[in-house]
Design an enzyme around this catalytic site. Structure first.
Site, PDB file in Angstrom:
ATOM      1  N   GLU A 322       6.493  46.031  12.071  1.00  0.00           N
ATOM      2  CA  GLU A 322       7.636  46.489  11.282  1.00  0.00           C
ATOM      3  C   GLU A 322       8.670  47.166  12.168  1.00  0.00           C
ATOM      4  O   GLU A 322       9.875  47.088  11.914  1.00  0.00           O
ATOM      5  CB  GLU A 322       7.173  47.440  10.170  1.00  0.00           C
ATOM      6  CG  GLU A 322       8.259  47.714   9.142  1.00  0.00           C
ATOM      7  CD  GLU A 322       7.747  48.432   7.914  1.00  0.00           C
ATOM      8  OE1 GLU A 322       8.381  48.300   6.858  1.00  0.00           O
ATOM      9  OE2 GLU A 322       6.723  49.133   7.997  1.00  0.00           O
ATOM     10  N   HIS A 351     -18.534  36.725  17.592  1.00  0.00           N
ATOM     11  CA  HIS A 351     -18.963  35.664  16.689  1.00  0.00           C
ATOM     12  C   HIS A 351     -17.807  35.186  15.808  1.00  0.00           C
ATOM     13  O   HIS A 351     -18.030  34.507  14.820  1.00  0.00           O
ATOM     14  CB  HIS A 351     -20.112  36.172  15.823  1.00  0.00           C
ATOM     15  CG  HIS A 351     -21.206  36.794  16.624  1.00  0.00           C
ATOM     16  ND1 HIS A 351     -22.153  36.044  17.285  1.00  0.00           N
ATOM     17  CD2 HIS A 351     -21.479  38.095  16.919  1.00  0.00           C
ATOM     18  CE1 HIS A 351     -22.978  36.862  17.929  1.00  0.00           C
ATOM     19  NE2 HIS A 351     -22.586  38.102  17.731  1.00  0.00           N
ATOM     20  N   LYS A 455      11.867  43.166  -1.149  1.00  0.00           N
ATOM     21  CA  LYS A 455      11.844  43.930  -2.393  1.00  0.00           C
ATOM     22  C   LYS A 455      12.949  43.455  -3.338  1.00  0.00           C
ATOM     23  O   LYS A 455      12.742  43.325  -4.543  1.00  0.00           O
ATOM     24  CB  LYS A 455      12.013  45.419  -2.093  1.00  0.00           C
ATOM     25  CG  LYS A 455      10.822  46.060  -1.391  1.00  0.00           C
ATOM     26  CD  LYS A 455      11.086  47.526  -1.132  1.00  0.00           C
ATOM     27  CE  LYS A 455       9.907  48.189  -0.424  1.00  0.00           C
ATOM     28  NZ  LYS A 455      10.164  49.624  -0.145  1.00  0.00           N
TER      29      LYS A 455
END
Length: 529
Positions: A322, A351, A455
């Protein structure tokens, strides 16, 4: 390079931070011998910019704001006496409030004392507190902590199910600077209804952390909440963990917030040094610049070899991406900067994706985080002269060597333990590194226009939904396809959005929308039942 040559390079470039017990090893980054000298000029400019920021210069020009998260652990450095006083007073209030709750002097409506904590926030208002809670928490905590960190109804139901019958003993913190963040507002309303369903008054169990006179501040006062703690406009969400945003939930949990602040303060001192080989934040920023050629062409893989640091990669994902993911430079030129961050924990990654890291696409560099202390107390051997913790170190060093053999670069950050002091220093280290790197590539690390754009786009979708429901209810049950309904609403350029909204409405019966299947998904017809 032979192991002996690598050892000499290790000794030459190891950065030692004595006050916090950290070391930073950049020897396995393949920068040329003259790279640090070459970057001296830009780095000195970054030092100067950071110094000006700490003295109160406008460091976020887009919003005409100062950037003051460093003052949170050194209020004496703030440029105004009132700011320093507000920081100290807030910290004292955090300690006082937590003590009152722990002793039962501030009690819930129907229970003897608060034993659980629900934190409602999103982004920096949740990631920092989550990291702290998970890294430092344990069975002796004063309060058990839960989070609403999304607007997912099922996710909130799962959390409330875990809270269970102890909801009357649960304090809720609602964290939002403006009070207008929809995800947080939704979580607050969901929590409020849960308390009301139990016959409880939400305000008797609620605390706000917000800006003065914000929507949330006014709502809290109107509804008689227990308390409101401040959020200041000079502290961004992703750097707010040392403010009330992180310190209040941590202190309520029973954690050592003074130790966190102390560790951060000492790391700040270490990272103000202008000798690059003694400044771990400067070295991190330079290594990021080297790895991605100043363009972010390599991903940053964070591998902490400690379960308690599992959330470190998620926290750094927001802090780095950000802050650094920006379209434009400070001079307005389009640069599309950023560094992608991902990670998990060692040795789980032996793994998972280490196979690709060693033999797949070469588009990354790794940061190993090594923790010297295995556990509290002694460890039993799992075989002769080896404990589980010894194996953890073996996997770290083995993976690092396996990557180096294939020319894959890595940084190793070694810390003494996972204590409050160490965590505070670790957070402060990366905050400073992000600031330095932003200066090196000439971007504003302290705004987030892309987040705001998302937004606004979400708001337009909700507006389409409101118009769509109003239209459907006005047609008295006459069904229509997405294309027909979009045309009737004058939204022919938003047919896909209309279709997706209709699918969602039909899948959730409380909206009262019925779907009749067609020969294709796009031929489905929708109406109000």
């Amino acid at each position: 390079m032979s192991q002996r040559e690598l050892w000499e390079r290790y000794k030459k470039y190891l950065c030692i931070c004595p006050t916090v017990g950290f070391t930073l090893d950049i020897s396995r980054m393949n920068f040329a011998d003259g790279f640090l000298d070459q970057m001296s000029g830009p780095l000195q400019a970054a030092f100067a910019a950071m110094e000006a920021l700490e003295k109160g210069a406008i460091a976020n020009p887009d919003e005409n704001r100062r950037v003051g998260h460093y003052w949170l652990r050194a209020p004496e450095m703030s440029p105004e006496a009132g700011i320093g006083r507000a920081i100290r007073d807030t910290l004292a209030d955090v300690h006082w409030f937590a003590e009152e709750l722990h002793e039962g002097r501030i009690a819930p409506q129907t229970a003897e004392r608060f034993t659980q904590l629900l934190v409602i926030g999103i982004g920096g208002s949740a990631l920092g507190p989550q990291l702290v809670a998970d890294a430092l928490g344990g069975p002796s905590d004063k309060m058990r902590v839960f989070f609403f960190d999304n607007t997912d109804p099922d996710g909130m139901d799962r959390v409330l199910a875990q809270v269970g019958d102890k909801l009357p003993e649960t304090l809720t913190l609602v964290v939002s600077k403006s009070g207008g963040t929809k995800e947080t507002r939704n979580g607050m309303l969901e929590a409020e209804r849960a308390y009301q369903a139990r016959g409880l008054t939400f305000g008797a169990h609620a605390v706000a952390i917000t800006g003065e006179h914000s929507e949330l501040d006014q709502y809290a006062k109107k509804n008689g909440w227990l308390r409101a703690f401040p959020m200041w406009d000079w502290v961004g969400g992703r750097t707010s963990v040392m403010s009330a945003v992180g310190m209040l939930p941590a202190r309520l949990q029973g954690l050592d917030i003074d130790g966190m602040l102390s560790g951060a303060r000492d790391m700040d001192r270490e990272t103000r040094q202008r000798d690059v080989l003694r400044n771990p934040a400067a070295l991190l920023a330079l290594m990021w610049y080297h790895a991605g050629k100043g363009r972010g062409t390599q991903d940053m893989v964070i591998l902490p070899y400690k379960d308690r640091l599992l959330l470190m990669s998620r926290y750094l994902q927001q802090l780095v991406m950000e802050s650094l993911g920006k379209e434009k430079a400070l001079d307005g030129k389009v640069v599309n900067q950023g560094i992608a961050v991902y990670g998990n924990k060692g040795s789980t990654d032996q793994h998972a994706y280490v196979q690709q890291l060693r033999e797949g696409v070469h588009n990354f560099f790794v940061t190993f985080i090594e923790v010297l202390k295995d556990r509290e107390g002694a460890s039993l051997p799992v075989e002769e002269n080896a404990t589980s913790g010894d194996y953890l170190l073996g996997f770290l060093l083995g993976t690092r060597r396996a990557l180096f053999e294939k020319g894959r670069e890595s940084i190793t950050l070694t810390v003494p333990d996972v204590s409050a002091r160490t965590l505070g220093a670790l957070i402060a280290l990366y905050e400073r590194a992000v600031g330095f790197y932003a200066s090196l590539v000439n971007i504003n690390a302290y705004h987030q226009p892309g987040v705001e754009a998302g937004k606004k786009a979400a708001g337009s979708v909700l507006e389409i939904q409101r118009k769509l429901l109003s239209h459907l209810r006005g047609t008295k049950g006459t069904p229509g396809t997405a294309e027909e309904l979009a045309a009737a609403m004058g939204a022919t350029d938003e047919v896909e959005t209309v279709f997706k909204v209709l699918e969602h409405l039909a899948a959730n019966p409380h909206h009262g929308v019925k779907r009749t299947e067609g020969t294709t998904p796009f031929g489905a017809r929708f109406s109000v039942k």
